[in-house]
Design a protein around this motif. Structure first.
Motif, PDB file in Angstrom:
ATOM      1  N   GLY A 224       0.810  -1.206   0.000  1.00  0.00           N
ATOM      2  CA  GLY A 224       0.000   0.000   0.000  1.00  0.00           C
ATOM      3  C   GLY A 224       0.845   1.258   0.000  1.00  0.00           C
ATOM      4  N   GLY A 225       1.911   1.257   0.813  1.00  0.00           N
ATOM      5  CA  GLY A 225       2.801   2.411   0.854  1.00  0.00           C
ATOM      6  C   GLY A 225       3.513   2.645  -0.463  1.00  0.00           C
ATOM      7  N   LEU A 226       3.934   1.552  -1.111  1.00  0.00           N
ATOM      8  CA  LEU A 226       4.621   1.668  -2.399  1.00  0.00           C
ATOM      9  C   LEU A 226       3.669   2.167  -3.486  1.00  0.00           C
ATOM     10  N   VAL A 227       2.450   1.630  -3.511  1.00  0.00           N
ATOM     11  CA  VAL A 227       1.486   2.019  -4.540  1.00  0.00           C
ATOM     12  C   VAL A 227       1.070   3.482  -4.378  1.00  0.00           C
ATOM     13  N   ALA A 228       0.854   3.891  -3.124  1.00  0.00           N
ATOM     14  CA  ALA A 228       0.386   5.255  -2.874  1.00  0.00           C
ATOM     15  C   ALA A 228       1.517   6.266  -2.786  1.00  0.00           C
ATOM     16  N   GLY A 229       2.743   5.769  -2.590  1.00  0.00           N
ATOM     17  CA  GLY A 229       3.861   6.685  -2.412  1.00  0.00           C
ATOM     18  C   GLY A 229       3.781   7.441  -1.097  1.00  0.00           C
ATOM     19  N   LYS A 230       3.188   6.787  -0.069  1.00  0.00           N
ATOM     20  CA  LYS A 230       3.032   7.423   1.239  1.00  0.00           C
ATOM     21  C   LYS A 230       3.485   6.469   2.333  1.00  0.00           C
ATOM     22  N   ASN A 231       3.864   7.034   3.469  1.00  0.00           N
ATOM     23  CA  ASN A 231       4.280   6.221   4.603  1.00  0.00           C
ATOM     24  C   ASN A 231       3.062   5.476   5.154  1.00  0.00           C
ATOM     25  N   PRO A 232       3.038   4.138   5.127  1.00  0.00           N
ATOM     26  CA  PRO A 232       1.858   3.397   5.591  1.00  0.00           C
ATOM     27  C   PRO A 232       1.560   3.581   7.073  1.00  0.00           C
ATOM     28  N   TRP A 233       2.562   4.011   7.855  1.00  0.00           N
ATOM     29  CA  TRP A 233       2.342   4.241   9.278  1.00  0.00           C
ATOM     30  C   TRP A 233       1.310   5.346   9.504  1.00  0.00           C
ATOM     31  N   ARG A 234       1.172   6.238   8.536  1.00  0.00           N
ATOM     32  CA  ARG A 234       0.184   7.320   8.641  1.00  0.00           C
ATOM     33  C   ARG A 234      -1.241   6.771   8.664  1.00  0.00           C
ATOM     34  N   VAL A 235      -1.412   5.548   8.201  1.00  0.00           N
ATOM     35  CA  VAL A 235      -2.715   4.877   8.264  1.00  0.00           C
ATOM     36  C   VAL A 235      -2.754   3.917   9.449  1.00  0.00           C
ATOM     37  N   LEU A 236      -1.728   3.081   9.561  1.00  0.00           N
ATOM     38  CA  LEU A 236      -1.720   2.005  10.552  1.00  0.00           C
ATOM     39  C   LEU A 236      -1.800   2.527  11.986  1.00  0.00           C
ATOM     40  N   LYS A 237      -1.188   3.687  12.250  1.00  0.00           N
ATOM     41  CA  LYS A 237      -1.139   4.186  13.627  1.00  0.00           C
ATOM     42  C   LYS A 237      -2.509   4.529  14.190  1.00  0.00           C
ATOM     43  N   HIS A 238      -3.499   4.687  13.337  1.00  0.00           N
ATOM     44  CA  HIS A 238      -4.846   5.029  13.801  1.00  0.00           C
ATOM     45  C   HIS A 238      -5.719   3.802  14.059  1.00  0.00           C
ATOM     46  N   TYR A 239      -5.225   2.601  13.744  1.00  0.00           N
ATOM     47  CA  TYR A 239      -6.073   1.413  13.751  1.00  0.00           C
ATOM     48  C   TYR A 239      -6.122   0.668  15.082  1.00  0.00           C
ATOM     49  N   GLY A 240      -5.500   1.206  16.132  1.00  0.00           N
ATOM     50  CA  GLY A 240      -5.542   0.543  17.432  1.00  0.00           C
ATOM     51  C   GLY A 240      -6.952   0.288  17.945  1.00  0.00           C
ATOM     52  N   PRO A 241      -7.819   1.312  17.980  1.00  0.00           N
ATOM     53  CA  PRO A 241      -9.192   1.071  18.448  1.00  0.00           C
ATOM     54  C   PRO A 241      -9.949   0.051  17.614  1.00  0.00           C
ATOM     55  N   ALA A 242      -9.753   0.072  16.303  1.00  0.00           N
ATOM     56  CA  ALA A 242     -10.447  -0.879  15.436  1.00  0.00           C
ATOM     57  C   ALA A 242      -9.963  -2.305  15.705  1.00  0.00           C
ATOM     58  N   LEU A 381      -5.346   2.244   1.175  1.00  0.00           N
ATOM     59  CA  LEU A 381      -4.137   2.965   0.763  1.00  0.00           C
ATOM     60  C   LEU A 381      -3.750   2.597  -0.670  1.00  0.00           C
ATOM     61  N   MET A 382      -3.941   1.326  -1.035  1.00  0.00           N
ATOM     62  CA  MET A 382      -3.664   0.909  -2.410  1.00  0.00           C
ATOM     63  C   MET A 382      -4.583   1.626  -3.393  1.00  0.00           C
ATOM     64  N   LEU A 383      -5.894   1.683  -3.070  1.00  0.00           N
ATOM     65  CA  LEU A 383      -6.820   2.393  -3.944  1.00  0.00           C
ATOM     66  C   LEU A 383      -6.480   3.874  -4.016  1.00  0.00           C
ATOM     67  N   GLU A 384      -6.005   4.416  -2.920  1.00  0.00           N
ATOM     68  CA  GLU A 384      -5.587   5.813  -2.898  1.00  0.00           C
ATOM     69  C   GLU A 384      -4.488   6.053  -3.927  1.00  0.00           C
ATOM     70  N   GLY A 385      -3.538   5.125  -3.988  1.00  0.00           N
ATOM     71  CA  GLY A 385      -2.447   5.259  -4.952  1.00  0.00           C
ATOM     72  C   GLY A 385      -2.880   5.041  -6.380  1.00  0.00           C
ATOM     73  N   LEU A 386      -3.875   4.168  -6.577  1.00  0.00           N
ATOM     74  CA  LEU A 386      -4.325   3.856  -7.934  1.00  0.00           C
ATOM     75  C   LEU A 386      -5.250   4.920  -8.515  1.00  0.00           C
TER      76      LEU A 386
END
Length: 409
Positions: A224-242, A381-386
């Motif tokens: 996902g990070g490679l496809v979107a060109g973004k740091n995946p931690w920016r997404v993963l760090k919010h997923y604790g409650p979920a 995140l992958m769809l974001e990059g695509l």
């Protein structure tokens, strides 16, 4: 300041969920049959309400999200389903090759201790959903696509208003009730004996699955990070409650409101891709459960039938399992029940093997669900990059503004 408030809210929910898990386990370990009947009643009523809202949430977020996608709608739908299928097949393949390295050397018990039966709920308030999760998903797609094609402006406006209404329900009712539902769930597990009598079996088999979950999530987020060109931690760090909500509810569907809340807080995801892929992923992306069940069928086959299925047999099973997983309901045990046809038809399990698979799968259902839900962020995140390279899905209100807390959780 806004980021600090957002982080505080996330940690508040995480702390409440952890306390709910601990309190539920303690109470369930010492509860009398009468007290447990009361707890089961609470869980039943809360579960009825939560699952009633799930089809409405799917419609409220997917249908308007499609109308905002414009010409990308059909492409994103096809890409989302394809990625979910490939993720399930990839996770199952990882489980097979990893299992071949480990399972033959494990000391697998030949029997599972029986569990204590939960008492019947003393009070039941049935609130059946207006439709099934899969029906809601198909209806949301048809509603969104046809509204887009016919330029039905009134319907489109109504969908956006319905989205705001369901957002109010999520923030003010569903999320605040989840810790109580989680506590009741873990009280039931402790009362049955799952957390004590079957702990050795739980640790041996589930530990291997948890390692697989971590590896697969790392793979998904890296892609996902490679496809979107973004740091995946920016997404993963919010997923604790979920993640913790999924552990407690054992249901991707029941966790959907919290997962949406988490994904919308990421500055790496647009509102368009989030509102589309997170509900879709919660319905069709069950990679964690698929990974775990693949390990379990290998273990049970070795335990009951003396050998792990051949590579050819497992290959057919995995390719078909990916399809069956897409249609599986995101409810406790949904994955294993949807796969019964190929478990019997392809792997040749008899009734004893099927019963054992269901029993063992129930022991880890929460962790597989947590992997499913957390992986949805990577797929988004992958769809974001695509589809959002030029920021076309980010127009309008930002995700952080949209998800201002209606009241503290």
């Amino acid at each position: 300041m806004k980021h600090q408030k957002q982080t505080k809210t996330e940690w508040s929910l995480i702390i409440k969920l952890i306390l709910a898990i601990g309190l539920g386990a303690i109470v369930g370990s010492f509860a009398s049959e009468g007290l447990m009947s009361f707890i089961v009643s609470i869980k039943y009523v809360l579960g009825q309400f939560i699952f009633f809202t799930v089809p409405l949430v799917i419609i409220a977020f997917i249908a308007p999200a499609i109308t905002k996608l414009k010409h990308n709608a059909n492409k994103m739908l096809g890409a989302g389903i394809t990625i979910a299928y490939l993720s399930a097949v990839g996770a199952a393949s990882l489980a097979y090759f990893g299992g071949m390295l480990v399972i033959p050397y494990l000391s697998i018990p030949s029997a599972i201790d029986s569990l204590k039966d939960l008492p019947e709920a003393g009070f039941q308030l049935s609130i059946p959903p207006i439709m099934s999760v899969m029906t809601a998903l198909v209806f949301a797609m048809l509603l969104g696509l046809t509204s887009l094609k016919t330029k039905a402006e009134i319907i489109e406006k109504g969908l956006h208003e319905f989205e705001a209404m369901m957002l109010l329900v999520i923030k003010s009712a569903v999320i605040p009730l989840l810790p109580l539902f989680v506590a009741a769930t873990f009280a039931g597990l402790a009362y049955e004996g799952t957390l004590t009598q079957q702990l050795p079996v739980f640790v041996k088999i589930v530990a291997l699955a948890l390692v697989g979950h971590i590896i697969w999530l790392a793979v998904l987020y890296a892609i996902g990070g490679l496809v979107a060109g973004k740091n995946p931690w920016r997404v993963l760090k919010h997923y604790g409650p979920a993640y913790l909500t999924a552990v407690g509810t054992m249901s991707s569907a029941a966790t959907l409101p919290v997962a949406l809340d988490c994904a919308r807080k990421s500055d790496a995801l647009s509102k368009g891709s989030t509102d589309f892929m997170v509900p879709l992923g919660g319905t069709i992306h069950l990679a964690g459960s698929v990974l775990t069940e693949t390990l379990f069928v290998m273990v049970i086959s070795l335990m009951l039938y003396g050998a792990i299925p051949s590579f050819a047999t497992m290959a057919v099973f995995i390719l078909l399992f990916g399809i069956f997983a897409i249609g599986a309901p995101g409810v406790p045990g949904g994955t294993v029940m949807a796969s019964m046809g190929i478990v019997v038809g392809v792997l040749g399990f008899d009734p004893a093997g099927v019963a054992l698979l269901i029993a063992i799968f129930a022991l880890q259902d929460s962790f597989g669900t947590a992997c499913n839900v957390t992986g949805d962020g990577a797929l988004t995140l992958m769809l974001e990059g695509l589809f959002n390279k030029e920021g076309e899905l980010s127009a309008g209100v930002s995700s952080t503004e949209e998800m201002k807390p209606i009241k503290s959780v």
